[in-house]
Scaffold this motif. Sequence first.
Motif, mmCIF file in Angstrom:
data_model
loop_
_atom_site.group_PDB
_atom_site.id
_atom_site.type_symbol
_atom_site.label_atom_id
_atom_site.label_comp_id
_atom_site.label_asym_id
_atom_site.label_seq_id
_atom_site.Cartn_x
_atom_site.Cartn_y
_atom_site.Cartn_z
ATOM 1 N N GLU A 92 0.843 -1.191 0.000
ATOM 2 C CA GLU A 92 0.000 0.000 0.000
ATOM 3 C C GLU A 92 0.879 1.243 0.000
ATOM 4 O OE1 GLU A 92 -3.259 0.220 -0.235
ATOM 5 O OE2 GLU A 92 -3.575 -1.956 -0.263
ATOM 6 N N ASP A 93 0.570 2.185 -0.889
ATOM 7 C CA ASP A 93 1.315 3.439 -0.976
ATOM 8 C C ASP A 93 0.308 4.566 -1.209
ATOM 9 O OD1 ASP A 93 3.138 5.448 -1.248
ATOM 10 O OD2 ASP A 93 3.908 4.811 -3.202
ATOM 11 N N ALA A 94 0.121 5.381 -0.155
ATOM 12 C CA ALA A 94 -0.807 6.511 -0.233
ATOM 13 C C ALA A 94 -2.205 6.070 -0.664
ATOM 14 C CB ALA A 94 -0.271 7.581 -1.183
ATOM 15 N N GLY A 95 -2.648 4.953 -0.095
ATOM 16 C CA GLY A 95 -3.986 4.465 -0.382
ATOM 17 C C GLY A 95 -4.122 3.698 -1.669
ATOM 18 N N THR A 96 -3.023 3.530 -2.395
ATOM 19 C CA THR A 96 -3.044 2.799 -3.660
ATOM 20 C C THR A 96 -2.234 1.516 -3.531
ATOM 21 O OG1 THR A 96 -3.201 4.857 -4.903
ATOM 22 C CG2 THR A 96 -2.530 2.897 -6.123
ATOM 23 N N THR A 97 -2.762 0.433 -4.034
ATOM 24 C CA THR A 97 -2.044 -0.840 -4.001
ATOM 25 C C THR A 97 -1.051 -0.905 -5.148
ATOM 26 O OG1 THR A 97 -3.938 -1.960 -2.994
ATOM 27 C CG2 THR A 97 -2.271 -3.340 -4.036
ATOM 28 N N GLN A 98 0.207 -1.122 -4.795
ATOM 29 C CA GLN A 98 1.265 -1.275 -5.781
ATOM 30 C C GLN A 98 1.603 -2.765 -5.909
ATOM 31 O OE1 GLN A 98 2.431 1.418 -7.461
ATOM 32 N NE2 GLN A 98 1.061 2.735 -6.266
#
Length: 252
Positions: free
Chosen positions: A192-198
């Motif tokens: 998770e990075d700033a609410g986005t799944t990487q």
Amino acid sequence: MTSPSTSSDVWDARTAEAYDADNVGMSAPEVLGPTLDRLVALAEGGPVLELAIGTGRVAVPLAARGLAVSGIELSQPMVDQLRAKAGPDEIPVVVGDMARVRVPGAFALVYLVFNTISNLLEQDEQVACFANAAAHLRPGGRFVVELGVPDLRRLAPGRDATIFETGADRIGLDTYDVVTQRMVSHHFRFAEDAGTTQAALFRSRHRYAWPAELDLMARLAGLELEHRWAGWSGEPFTAESESHVSVYRLPA
């Protein structure tokens, strides 16, 4: 990226830097401890050589137990990671193909762990690896191979893939070509990075081999099967075992 002398993948700097973190479970005391105990017992105090020494997951703590450890490694970035833990005087390493490169000296033990012989993608290379290991042994010395048993019984009719790992942040699956005995391991990692799944994907190529095939490679190299266990603690090897630790010995 490949080397002219081998079909194996050569792991780059990015993969080498992440290797220890991605395999942290393999360094846990309950996992690594029995491996070290067994290797120390098989070496009987003599010098040892690790093929595909990598970042030193096994070699560094083995040297800390008082054994003289040398290594062969195809990837210079992996050796660079090892050098952050042990200098060349502590653990000398030759960079090159483990199926062909020679290291000075005669060893009581040569070992190849964590399925790494499967990184050699041709049968001839695996045969050459056994011969190279035997050439490094002193009379009575041992060659130890840890390798998974091919998981073909789990392949459904018409399917060529099995799942070997699931978790909140990772998925792993193997795809098989049963004609060439090739497989590709696909490692998916999620963060998770700033609410986005990487998502990130790492693939490794392998040639699987059955225990009986390894035994024949050993015989061609002048080695004899001494032990086969299902794990480093000496568990009995059975038809249900998912991996094996095989010990071959050069006759004295």
